[in-house]
Design a protein around this motif. Structure first.
Motif, PDB file in Angstrom:
ATOM      1  N   LYS A 133       0.826  -1.194   0.000  1.00  0.00           N
ATOM      2  CA  LYS A 133       0.000   0.000   0.000  1.00  0.00           C
ATOM      3  C   LYS A 133       0.870   1.257   0.000  1.00  0.00           C
ATOM      4  O   LYS A 133       0.555   2.242  -0.637  1.00  0.00           O
ATOM      5  CB  LYS A 133      -0.895  -0.024   1.232  1.00  0.00           C
ATOM      6  N   GLN A 134       1.966   1.206   0.715  1.00  0.00           N
ATOM      7  CA  GLN A 134       2.856   2.359   0.793  1.00  0.00           C
ATOM      8  C   GLN A 134       3.446   2.664  -0.583  1.00  0.00           C
ATOM      9  O   GLN A 134       3.597   3.811  -0.955  1.00  0.00           O
ATOM     10  CB  GLN A 134       3.970   2.095   1.806  1.00  0.00           C
ATOM     11  N   HIS A 135       3.751   1.633  -1.386  1.00  0.00           N
ATOM     12  CA  HIS A 135       4.304   1.846  -2.719  1.00  0.00           C
ATOM     13  C   HIS A 135       3.300   2.592  -3.596  1.00  0.00           C
ATOM     14  O   HIS A 135       3.646   3.495  -4.335  1.00  0.00           O
ATOM     15  CB  HIS A 135       4.687   0.504  -3.348  1.00  0.00           C
ATOM     16  N   GLY A 136       2.015   2.236  -3.507  1.00  0.00           N
ATOM     17  CA  GLY A 136       0.978   2.905  -4.274  1.00  0.00           C
ATOM     18  C   GLY A 136       0.835   4.367  -3.868  1.00  0.00           C
ATOM     19  O   GLY A 136       0.626   5.243  -4.695  1.00  0.00           O
ATOM     20  N   LEU A 137       0.962   4.635  -2.579  1.00  0.00           N
ATOM     21  CA  LEU A 137       0.883   6.000  -2.091  1.00  0.00           C
ATOM     22  C   LEU A 137       2.067   6.808  -2.598  1.00  0.00           C
ATOM     23  O   LEU A 137       1.917   7.938  -3.042  1.00  0.00           O
ATOM     24  CB  LEU A 137       0.842   6.007  -0.556  1.00  0.00           C
ATOM     25  N   THR A 138       3.244   6.226  -2.583  1.00  0.00           N
ATOM     26  CA  THR A 138       4.441   6.908  -3.067  1.00  0.00           C
ATOM     27  C   THR A 138       4.320   7.212  -4.552  1.00  0.00           C
ATOM     28  O   THR A 138       4.648   8.305  -4.998  1.00  0.00           O
ATOM     29  CB  THR A 138       5.692   6.052  -2.800  1.00  0.00           C
ATOM     30  N   ALA A 139       3.803   6.259  -5.336  1.00  0.00           N
ATOM     31  CA  ALA A 139       3.627   6.485  -6.773  1.00  0.00           C
ATOM     32  C   ALA A 139       2.605   7.585  -7.008  1.00  0.00           C
ATOM     33  O   ALA A 139       2.760   8.423  -7.902  1.00  0.00           O
ATOM     34  CB  ALA A 139       3.200   5.191  -7.455  1.00  0.00           C
ATOM     35  N   GLY A 140       1.546   7.613  -6.198  1.00  0.00           N
ATOM     36  CA  GLY A 140       0.535   8.656  -6.339  1.00  0.00           C
ATOM     37  C   GLY A 140       1.099  10.032  -6.031  1.00  0.00           C
ATOM     38  O   GLY A 140       0.816  11.004  -6.729  1.00  0.00           O
ATOM     39  N   LEU A 141       1.917  10.120  -4.988  1.00  0.00           N
ATOM     40  CA  LEU A 141       2.548  11.401  -4.649  1.00  0.00           C
ATOM     41  C   LEU A 141       3.517  11.837  -5.738  1.00  0.00           C
ATOM     42  O   LEU A 141       3.598  13.017  -6.073  1.00  0.00           O
ATOM     43  CB  LEU A 141       3.263  11.306  -3.309  1.00  0.00           C
ATOM     44  N   ALA A 142       4.239  10.879  -6.309  1.00  0.00           N
ATOM     45  CA  ALA A 142       5.178  11.195  -7.383  1.00  0.00           C
ATOM     46  C   ALA A 142       4.419  11.716  -8.602  1.00  0.00           C
ATOM     47  O   ALA A 142       4.847  12.674  -9.253  1.00  0.00           O
ATOM     48  CB  ALA A 142       6.005   9.972  -7.744  1.00  0.00           C
ATOM     49  N   SER A 143       3.267  11.118  -8.908  1.00  0.00           N
ATOM     50  CA  SER A 143       2.457  11.574 -10.041  1.00  0.00           C
ATOM     51  C   SER A 143       1.935  12.985  -9.791  1.00  0.00           C
ATOM     52  O   SER A 143       1.944  13.837 -10.679  1.00  0.00           O
ATOM     53  CB  SER A 143       1.284  10.622 -10.272  1.00  0.00           C
ATOM     54  N   LEU A 144       1.473  13.243  -8.581  1.00  0.00           N
ATOM     55  CA  LEU A 144       0.977  14.569  -8.228  1.00  0.00           C
ATOM     56  C   LEU A 144       2.084  15.612  -8.344  1.00  0.00           C
ATOM     57  O   LEU A 144       1.875  16.705  -8.869  1.00  0.00           O
ATOM     58  CB  LEU A 144       0.401  14.553  -6.811  1.00  0.00           C
ATOM     59  N   LEU A 145       3.275  15.271  -7.884  1.00  0.00           N
ATOM     60  CA  LEU A 145       4.407  16.183  -7.977  1.00  0.00           C
ATOM     61  C   LEU A 145       4.754  16.460  -9.438  1.00  0.00           C
ATOM     62  O   LEU A 145       4.993  17.605  -9.813  1.00  0.00           O
ATOM     63  CB  LEU A 145       5.619  15.605  -7.237  1.00  0.00           C
ATOM     64  N   ALA A 146       4.769  15.430 -10.264  1.00  0.00           N
ATOM     65  CA  ALA A 146       5.087  15.609 -11.682  1.00  0.00           C
ATOM     66  C   ALA A 146       4.063  16.511 -12.359  1.00  0.00           C
ATOM     67  O   ALA A 146       4.415  17.387 -13.153  1.00  0.00           O
ATOM     68  CB  ALA A 146       5.153  14.249 -12.374  1.00  0.00           C
ATOM     69  N   LEU A 147       2.780  16.325 -12.049  1.00  0.00           N
ATOM     70  CA  LEU A 147       1.747  17.175 -12.635  1.00  0.00           C
ATOM     71  C   LEU A 147       1.877  18.614 -12.154  1.00  0.00           C
ATOM     72  O   LEU A 147       1.676  19.559 -12.918  1.00  0.00           O
ATOM     73  CB  LEU A 147       0.362  16.628 -12.296  1.00  0.00           C
ATOM     74  N   SER A 148       2.219  18.794 -10.885  1.00  0.00           N
ATOM     75  CA  SER A 148       2.388  20.138 -10.345  1.00  0.00           C
ATOM     76  C   SER A 148       3.537  20.855 -11.030  1.00  0.00           C
ATOM     77  O   SER A 148       3.438  22.029 -11.384  1.00  0.00           O
ATOM     78  CB  SER A 148       2.640  20.082  -8.845  1.00  0.00           C
ATOM     79  N   LEU A 149       4.641  20.143 -11.232  1.00  0.00           N
ATOM     80  CA  LEU A 149       5.795  20.748 -11.889  1.00  0.00           C
ATOM     81  C   LEU A 149       5.498  21.041 -13.350  1.00  0.00           C
ATOM     82  O   LEU A 149       5.927  22.057 -13.885  1.00  0.00           O
ATOM     83  CB  LEU A 149       7.016  19.842 -11.762  1.00  0.00           C
ATOM     84  N   ALA A 150       4.741  20.172 -14.004  1.00  0.00           N
ATOM     85  CA  ALA A 150       4.389  20.399 -15.401  1.00  0.00           C
ATOM     86  C   ALA A 150       3.522  21.647 -15.532  1.00  0.00           C
ATOM     87  O   ALA A 150       3.620  22.391 -16.502  1.00  0.00           O
ATOM     88  CB  ALA A 150       3.668  19.186 -15.968  1.00  0.00           C
ATOM     89  N   ALA A 151       2.677  21.903 -14.569  1.00  0.00           N
ATOM     90  CA  ALA A 151       1.814  23.077 -14.605  1.00  0.00           C
ATOM     91  C   ALA A 151       2.619  24.361 -14.447  1.00  0.00           C
ATOM     92  O   ALA A 151       2.182  25.422 -14.877  1.00  0.00           O
ATOM     93  CB  ALA A 151       0.757  22.983 -13.507  1.00  0.00           C
ATOM     94  N   CYS A 152       3.808  24.277 -13.845  1.00  0.00           N
ATOM     95  CA  CYS A 152       4.638  25.464 -13.644  1.00  0.00           C
ATOM     96  C   CYS A 152       5.379  25.860 -14.907  1.00  0.00           C
ATOM     97  O   CYS A 152       5.834  26.978 -15.032  1.00  0.00           O
ATOM     98  CB  CYS A 152       5.665  25.222 -12.536  1.00  0.00           C
ATOM     99  N   GLY A 153       5.544  24.939 -15.853  1.00  0.00           N
ATOM    100  CA  GLY A 153       6.293  25.220 -17.076  1.00  0.00           C
ATOM    101  C   GLY A 153       5.526  26.143 -17.998  1.00  0.00           C
ATOM    102  O   GLY A 153       4.362  26.445 -17.804  1.00  0.00           O
ATOM    103  N   ASN A 154       6.212  26.589 -19.066  1.00  0.00           N
ATOM    104  CA  ASN A 154       5.560  27.483 -20.014  1.00  0.00           C
ATOM    105  C   ASN A 154       5.112  26.754 -21.260  1.00  0.00           C
ATOM    106  O   ASN A 154       4.794  27.385 -22.255  1.00  0.00           O
ATOM    107  CB  ASN A 154       6.475  28.665 -20.355  1.00  0.00           C
TER     108      ASN A 154
END
Length: 92
Positions: free
Chosen positions: A2-23
């Motif tokens: 379960k912890q692995h799934g949570l970590t992958a979900g957080l990583a996906s959220l972080l990637a989407l957040s960073l992508a939104a910051c780009g131009n």
């Protein structure tokens, strides 16, 4: 497991957040001071961005002369001055 799934979900959220910051690969502003915007009629409008929108209004409070006696002063590069007097006048 379960912890692995949570970590992958957080990583996906972080990637989407960073992508939104780009131009998005489009040309960015020059030094953060100018940007251009298409007005829809074929002309481009220059938009100036204030680089210091909240300038400091700090002014030191008036003070007298202060003497600190018997202090230990560390100079920030490894030196130490023991039993030292410190005189503060005009904020220095």
């Amino acid at each position: 497991m379960k912890q692995h799934g949570l970590t992958a979900g957080l990583a996906s959220l972080l990637a989407l957040s960073l992508a939104a910051c780009g131009n998005g690969g489009e040309g960015g502003s020059e030094g953060g001071e100018r940007a251009s915007r298409d007005r829809g009629d074929g002309d481009t409008e220059i938009v100036r961005i204030d680089t210091n929108p909240y300038p400091s209004t700090y002014t030191p409070a008036p003070s007298g002369v202060t003497l600190i006696r018997g202090a230990t002063v560390y100079d920030g590069i490894g030196g130490e001055l023991a039993d030292t007097d410190i005189l503060i006048r005009d904020g220095r």
